[in-house]
Write an enzyme that holds these catalytic residues in place. Structure first.
Site, PDB file in Angstrom:
ATOM      1  N   ARG A  20      -1.952  -5.892  -8.288  1.00  0.00           N
ATOM      2  CA  ARG A  20      -1.401  -6.985  -8.539  1.00  0.00           C
ATOM      3  C   ARG A  20      -1.189  -7.721  -8.660  1.00  0.00           C
ATOM      4  O   ARG A  20      -0.078  -8.299  -9.666  1.00  0.00           O
ATOM      5  CB  ARG A  20      -1.285  -7.512  -6.901  1.00  0.00           C
ATOM      6  CG  ARG A  20      -0.952  -5.953  -5.634  1.00  0.00           C
ATOM      7  CD  ARG A  20      -1.546  -6.995  -4.806  1.00  0.00           C
ATOM      8  NE  ARG A  20      -2.870  -7.022  -4.657  1.00  0.00           N
ATOM      9  CZ  ARG A  20      -3.880  -7.562  -3.767  1.00  0.00           C
ATOM     10  NH1 ARG A  20      -3.661  -8.145  -2.527  1.00  0.00           N
ATOM     11  NH2 ARG A  20      -5.290  -7.648  -3.822  1.00  0.00           N
ATOM     12  N   SER A  48      -3.076  -8.651   2.762  1.00  0.00           N
ATOM     13  CA  SER A  48      -3.008  -7.691   4.284  1.00  0.00           C
ATOM     14  C   SER A  48      -3.604  -9.449   4.973  1.00  0.00           C
ATOM     15  O   SER A  48      -2.405  -8.996   6.013  1.00  0.00           O
ATOM     16  CB  SER A  48      -3.992  -7.150   4.614  1.00  0.00           C
ATOM     17  OG  SER A  48      -4.112  -5.639   3.970  1.00  0.00           O
ATOM     18  N   LYS A 101     -15.070  -6.826   6.286  1.00  0.00           N
ATOM     19  CA  LYS A 101     -14.435  -8.176   6.449  1.00  0.00           C
ATOM     20  C   LYS A 101     -14.080  -8.594   7.639  1.00  0.00           C
ATOM     21  O   LYS A 101     -13.185  -8.932   8.304  1.00  0.00           O
ATOM     22  CB  LYS A 101     -13.337  -7.768   5.505  1.00  0.00           C
ATOM     23  CG  LYS A 101     -13.682  -7.763   4.572  1.00  0.00           C
ATOM     24  CD  LYS A 101     -11.917  -7.285   4.156  1.00  0.00           C
ATOM     25  CE  LYS A 101     -11.906  -7.497   2.241  1.00  0.00           C
ATOM     26  NZ  LYS A 101     -11.100  -6.600   1.957  1.00  0.00           N
ATOM     27  N   HIS A 141       0.807  -1.358   0.178  1.00  0.00           N
ATOM     28  CA  HIS A 141       0.124  -0.326   0.157  1.00  0.00           C
ATOM     29  C   HIS A 141       0.591   1.191   0.212  1.00  0.00           C
ATOM     30  O   HIS A 141       0.489   2.112  -0.609  1.00  0.00           O
ATOM     31  CB  HIS A 141      -1.224   0.356   0.975  1.00  0.00           C
ATOM     32  CG  HIS A 141      -1.967  -1.345   1.569  1.00  0.00           C
ATOM     33  ND1 HIS A 141      -2.229  -1.457   2.160  1.00  0.00           N
ATOM     34  CD2 HIS A 141      -2.508  -1.479   0.352  1.00  0.00           C
ATOM     35  CE1 HIS A 141      -2.858  -2.781   1.991  1.00  0.00           C
ATOM     36  NE2 HIS A 141      -3.625  -2.397   1.478  1.00  0.00           N
TER      37      HIS A 141
END
Ligand code: COA
Length: 160
Positions: A90, A128, A41, A17
């Site tokens: 990504r 993450s 989440k 990030h």
């Protein structure tokens, strides 16, 4: 004045990030990092913690602000008078999700535009969740997380 928003969950902010933030900050006059608050989440860190961590790791960047938001991204973009949204890509697996989000947002708000930055190669595999998995089992976090964030993640998992 060009204003961009970089939205995400940042639970927690990773070096991947930060790479996007540092590069995006050079392209615009103001970069606002939007930390998603109404997160389904079940986040490890509260929105306040995530905002504070991001402020700490971006303190060297004069034109970066950090703010939590809830509700629709297009509404946050309007409230902040932003011109564009930044997202990192990504791998090809990100593409479908990002395409769907960008097109949904654009259907709701035709002036909405997204700029995609290709993540630097060394962070192309990072997420993450992966980092949390490594942390949970006591793995080395130095290559994944900013130094200031490492003790906070370790604390969550009671790791010395
Ligand atoms: N480096 C490292 N990791 C990255 C990364 C990068 N450059 N880019 C994304 N990731 C990872 C994140 O760590 C995260 O990993 P995880 O799933 O393992 O936790 C994952 O990719 C995706 O997270 P993130 O980029 O934070 O996006 P998100 O899916 O959590 O949130 C929002 C995306 C906030 C932009 C979107 O949910 C949103 O706009 N929500 C508001 C509601 C709305 O407007 N909905 C309509 C839009 S369709």
């Amino acid at each position: 004045m060009k204003i961009a928003i970089y939205p995400g969950s940042f639970d927690p902010v990773t070096l991947g990030h930060l790479d996007i933030i540092e590069r995006a900050a050079k392209m615009v006059d103001k970069l606002i990092i939007g930390v998603l608050n109404n997160n389904t989440k079940n986040p490890l860190f509260s929105a306040d913690d995530r905002v504070n961590m991001l402020k700490e790791v971006t303190s060297h960047l004069d034109n970066v602000e950090v703010e939590a938001f809830s509700g629709l991204l297009i509404d946050f973009v309007k409230r902040k008078n932003a011109d564009v949204v930044i997202r990192g890509l990504r791998a090809i697996t990100d593409f479908e999700y990002e395409l769907q989000m960008a097109q949904t947002n654009r259907t709701m708000e035709p002036t909405f535009d997204t700029i995609f930055l290709i993540t630097s190669l060394q962070y192309a595999y990072l997420s993450s969740s992966t980092v949390k998995e490594v942390a949970k089992f006591g793995g080395d976090l130095n290559k994944f997380l900013p130094q200031q964030v490492i003790p906070k993640v370790k604390d969550k998992y009671n790791i010395k």
